[in-house]
Write a protein that holds these residues in place. Sequence first.
Motif, PDB file in Angstrom:
ATOM      1  N   PRO A   1      45.226  19.433  37.434  1.00 18.91           N
ATOM      2  CA  PRO A   1      46.475  18.688  37.215  1.00 18.91           C
ATOM      3  C   PRO A   1      47.586  19.500  36.559  1.00 18.91           C
ATOM      4  CG  PRO A   1      44.741  17.878  35.764  1.00 18.91           C
ATOM      5  CD  PRO A   1      44.142  18.969  36.582  1.00 18.91           C
ATOM      6  N   LYS A   2      47.254  20.657  36.037  1.00 19.23           N
ATOM      7  CA  LYS A   2      48.313  21.427  35.371  1.00 19.23           C
ATOM      8  C   LYS A   2      48.045  22.899  35.594  1.00 19.23           C
ATOM      9  CE  LYS A   2      51.528  21.814  31.977  1.00 19.23           C
ATOM     10  NZ  LYS A   2      52.496  22.589  32.735  1.00 19.23           N
ATOM     11  N   THR A   3      49.036  23.616  36.025  1.00 19.55           N
ATOM     12  CA  THR A   3      48.858  25.057  36.148  1.00 19.55           C
ATOM     13  C   THR A   3      48.661  25.636  34.759  1.00 19.55           C
ATOM     14  OG1 THR A   3      50.236  25.103  38.075  1.00 19.55           O
ATOM     15  CG2 THR A   3      49.907  27.186  36.965  1.00 19.55           C
ATOM     16  N   VAL A   4      47.596  26.352  34.590  1.00 21.84           N
ATOM     17  CA  VAL A   4      47.299  26.955  33.296  1.00 21.84           C
ATOM     18  C   VAL A   4      47.900  28.348  33.300  1.00 21.84           C
ATOM     19  CG1 VAL A   4      45.442  27.749  31.800  1.00 21.84           C
ATOM     20  CG2 VAL A   4      45.186  25.629  33.087  1.00 21.84           C
ATOM     21  N   TYR A   5      48.847  28.572  32.406  1.00 18.71           N
ATOM     22  CA  TYR A   5      49.542  29.855  32.431  1.00 18.71           C
ATOM     23  C   TYR A   5      48.842  30.917  31.592  1.00 18.71           C
ATOM     24  CZ  TYR A   5      53.462  27.437  34.539  1.00 18.71           C
ATOM     25  OH  TYR A   5      54.260  26.720  35.383  1.00 18.71           O
ATOM     26  N   ALA A   6      48.164  30.494  30.538  1.00 16.85           N
ATOM     27  CA  ALA A   6      47.655  31.479  29.585  1.00 16.85           C
ATOM     28  C   ALA A   6      46.586  32.356  30.208  1.00 16.85           C
ATOM     29  CB  ALA A   6      47.107  30.781  28.351  1.00 16.85           C
ATOM     30  N   PHE A   7      45.747  31.764  30.984  1.00 21.41           N
ATOM     31  CA  PHE A   7      44.729  32.546  31.684  1.00 21.41           C
ATOM     32  C   PHE A   7      44.133  31.629  32.747  1.00 21.41           C
ATOM     33  CE2 PHE A   7      42.321  29.888  29.174  1.00 21.41           C
ATOM     34  CZ  PHE A   7      41.000  29.931  29.556  1.00 21.41           C
ATOM     35  N   ASN A   8      43.322  32.191  33.607  1.00 17.82           N
ATOM     36  CA  ASN A   8      42.809  31.420  34.731  1.00 17.82           C
ATOM     37  C   ASN A   8      41.296  31.443  34.749  1.00 17.82           C
ATOM     38  OD1 ASN A   8      45.389  30.867  36.432  1.00 17.82           O
ATOM     39  ND2 ASN A   8      45.533  32.966  35.699  1.00 17.82           N
ATOM     40  N   PRO A   9      40.675  30.294  34.490  1.00 19.91           N
ATOM     41  CA  PRO A   9      39.216  30.278  34.486  1.00 19.91           C
ATOM     42  C   PRO A   9      38.600  30.284  35.887  1.00 19.91           C
ATOM     43  CG  PRO A   9      40.116  28.184  33.691  1.00 19.91           C
ATOM     44  CD  PRO A   9      41.268  29.025  34.102  1.00 19.91           C
ATOM     45  N   ILE A  10      39.411  30.044  36.910  1.00 24.14           N
ATOM     46  CA  ILE A  10      38.890  30.019  38.285  1.00 24.14           C
ATOM     47  C   ILE A  10      39.814  30.831  39.195  1.00 24.14           C
ATOM     48  CG2 ILE A  10      38.223  28.545  40.232  1.00 24.14           C
ATOM     49  CD1 ILE A  10      38.163  26.202  38.245  1.00 24.14           C
ATOM     50  N   PHE A  11      39.228  31.629  40.053  1.00 24.85           N
ATOM     51  CA  PHE A  11      39.995  32.285  41.116  1.00 24.85           C
ATOM     52  C   PHE A  11      39.489  31.740  42.446  1.00 24.85           C
ATOM     53  CE2 PHE A  11      40.253  36.297  38.288  1.00 24.85           C
ATOM     54  CZ  PHE A  11      41.436  35.873  37.729  1.00 24.85           C
ATOM     55  N   PHE A  12      40.414  31.514  43.374  1.00 30.71           N
ATOM     56  CA  PHE A  12      40.043  30.972  44.686  1.00 30.71           C
ATOM     57  C   PHE A  12      40.096  32.070  45.752  1.00 30.71           C
ATOM     58  CE2 PHE A  12      41.285  27.333  42.145  1.00 30.71           C
ATOM     59  CZ  PHE A  12      40.307  26.402  42.457  1.00 30.71           C
ATOM     60  N   VAL A  13      39.114  32.005  46.646  1.00 29.86           N
ATOM     61  CA  VAL A  13      38.914  33.064  47.636  1.00 29.86           C
ATOM     62  C   VAL A  13      39.154  32.533  49.042  1.00 29.86           C
ATOM     63  CG1 VAL A  13      37.287  34.805  48.486  1.00 29.86           C
ATOM     64  CG2 VAL A  13      37.007  33.877  46.165  1.00 29.86           C
ATOM     65  N   CYS A  14      39.956  33.238  49.839  1.00 32.42           N
ATOM     66  CA  CYS A  14      40.107  32.897  51.262  1.00 32.42           C
ATOM     67  C   CYS A  14      39.191  33.782  52.088  1.00 32.42           C
ATOM     68  CB  CYS A  14      41.551  33.078  51.719  1.00 32.42           C
ATOM     69  SG  CYS A  14      42.622  31.783  51.106  1.00 32.42           S
ATOM     70  N   GLU A  15      38.696  33.216  53.168  1.00 28.16           N
ATOM     71  CA  GLU A  15      37.778  33.948  54.036  1.00 28.16           C
ATOM     72  C   GLU A  15      38.510  35.097  54.740  1.00 28.16           C
ATOM     73  OE1 GLU A  15      35.975  31.314  56.845  1.00 28.16           O
ATOM     74  OE2 GLU A  15      34.308  32.680  57.220  1.00 28.16           O
ATOM     75  N   SER A  16      39.803  34.896  54.976  1.00 25.90           N
ATOM     76  CA  SER A  16      40.638  35.906  55.638  1.00 25.90           C
ATOM     77  C   SER A  16      42.092  35.492  55.411  1.00 25.90           C
ATOM     78  CB  SER A  16      40.347  35.919  57.145  1.00 25.90           C
ATOM     79  OG  SER A  16      40.702  34.652  57.693  1.00 25.90           O
ATOM     80  N   PHE A  17      43.023  36.361  55.778  1.00 23.20           N
ATOM     81  CA  PHE A  17      44.432  35.962  55.672  1.00 23.20           C
ATOM     82  C   PHE A  17      44.780  34.898  56.713  1.00 23.20           C
ATOM     83  CE2 PHE A  17      44.777  40.069  53.420  1.00 23.20           C
ATOM     84  CZ  PHE A  17      45.261  39.568  52.224  1.00 23.20           C
TER      85      PHE A  17
END
Length: 336
Positions: free
Chosen positions: A302-318
């Motif tokens: 619900p809120k973009t966390v600016y301080a740091f990111n506990p999760i990174f999202f991965v795409c299978e390809s561009f």
Amino acid sequence: MTTNQKPVYTGDIAEQHIDPSQEYSAERQEIDFSSDQHAIWADLFAGVHQSYLMDHICQEYKNGLALLELDPQQIPTVAHLNERITPRTGWRIERTRVRYTLADDWYKKFAQRTFLITDYLRTRDQMEFTPEPDMFHDIVGHLPYLTLEFYARIEDKFAPAYLKATQEEREVIKRLAWYSTEFGLVVENNRFKIFGAGIISGRAELANAIMEFYRLSRDTVIDYTGQVFEQLSEQFLSHKTDLYRIIDGVNELHRHGQMSSQDQGWNVVHSLYETLNISREGYFGGEVILAPFDVATIAHIPKTVYAFNPIFFVCESFEQMDELLDSYLKPIAARA
Ligand SMILES: [Fe+2]
């Protein structure tokens, strides 16, 4: 604005209102940087430009960086950047005094294919981390990609949707941009590779991402001799309930202002695992969690966390990134 002014950071990036007459004009875009600033730039540039780091950054970034022809010792001029970028993709770079442009202003410029770069460069004591994206982030993180057609096409998707979106949808659009162009990962040659400008330009984020690639194999979460994206998707699905509990917990902490600095952020997230009774092992054993790029999950944050990111999202390809972004953005952009 002097560069030795320390930014005040309160968890959210403060709105900055400037007198439009103080803004850089089209004719006056260049700055006389001090030798100290060029030296900070050179150190930051050398810090990223190491083969043991670059190996984990996607090939497109490296192609774009070569095309941008940056001088490792000198902050580039806006004229140089535009010479390298505009003939290739039609995008234009413009300097702004605003240190963190608000999304509404940002996407108005995006609609004109103008990418704003700030005039602020981090100071010596912020080499490891700066909550505010500075010109090193803008230039070294984003601009190599703006020489490339595929990236220009991705960036071109956001403004037409943002300008027609409801307020609620705008929050989702900001997050889709955040977790793709800022903090996204992509699979290349069956390996996780760093794509997002925020990871490339942030030493802590870069180290955390690379450590996680290694840890996933060490802790036998991902077997790199098999299909990595498939395995990540399986891990994500079998841990989805706990992952959502973590997302809700992080956002609850954020709402209470408990993640207003990087150190504090990591500490509170570590104790969050304890509170939620999720043991830090296997899929949850790292400093960051990798998850497949999933619009519904990203919209759930619900809120973009600016301080740091506990999760990174991965795409299978561009191509997949293209499709997933289109699935949300295109119907909104197509509205009358
Ligand atoms: Fe950025």
